[in-house]
Design an enzyme around this catalytic site. Structure first.
Site: not given
Ligand code: ADP
Length: 184
Positions: A19, A32, A42, A129-130, A133
């Site tokens: 992302i 959060n 994040d 959230s996946t 969370y």
């Molecule tokens: P939450 O706390 O809302 O669950 P997370 O950041 O722990 O959010 O994860 C949300 C999703 O993003 C997960 O499916 C994870 O695999 C994915 N993810 C983690 N890092 C990245 C990134 N750099 N770019 C895109 N997706 C990511």
């Protein structure tokens, strides 16, 4: 396998990648409530975007307090390729009986509203959230896609591109499967 869908004049697109590297006007952060950074998406956004983002987040929290789940706010993108970050707080999965679905849908619609109000043309969402969370990925993908389609059908928008950015191949398949269902 469907990876694109057009709703009125906006293209929804599934993208596999990081992302933080998306060349869109706004990327969405799975933040959060304290808006001070964390792990996952994040952490990556704050690492790449630099301190300008956390400074703006701190100002926002001092003005409006902690951000409730389902709400969204916008800041600079700092050093990111994206000009803006829209921070939204997803629900923590507690089994599905605590309005998690409505809250998750609200993350998408509130973010789309902020982007539209600012006249932005492109936005990229992670799978909110996946990660930590714990939201089941298939249910979360359906909500993400349905919420975006619903918003775009019901509202006029400046957005011409809405990207769903997933990190791994399994998540990609899950989203493609959901897009197949709505395209059918
Ligand atoms: P939450 O706390 O809302 O669950 P997370 O950041 O722990 O959010 O994860 C949300 C999703 O993003 C997960 O499916 C994870 O695999 C994915 N993810 C983690 N890092 C990245 C990134 N750099 N770019 C895109 N997706 C990511």
């Amino acid at each position: 396998m469907a990876t694109e869908l057009i709703v009125k004049s906006t293209k929804l697109m599934l993208v596999r990648g990081d992302i933080t590297q998306q060349k869109v006007e706004a990327i969405v952060n799975a933040a959060n409530s304290g808006l001070m950074g964390g792990g996952g998406v994040d952490g990556a956004i704050h690492r790449v975007g630099g301190s300008a983002i956390v400074e703006e987040c701190r100002r926002i929290v001092s003005q409006i307090g902690r951000l409730a789940a389902g709400k969204a706010v916008i800041t600079t993108g700092g050093n990111l390729p994206a000009k803006y970050v829209i921070h939204t707080v997803g629900p923590v999965w507690r089994g599905g009986g605590n309005s998690e679905g409505e809250t998750l849908a609200s993350c998408y619609t509130e973010s789309l509203k902020i982007a539209s109000d600012k006249g932005l043309t492109s936005i990229a969402f992670p799978a909110i959230s996946t990660g930590v969370y714990g939201y089941p990925q298939d249910q979360a993908a359906k909500i993400a896609i349905d919420a975006a389609i619903g918003y775009l059908k019901d509202n006029s928008t400046s957005l011409i591109a809405v990207h769903f950015v997933v990190y791994d191949g399994n998540a990609y398949k899950i989203y493609a499967n959901e897009l197949d269902k709505v395209a059918a």
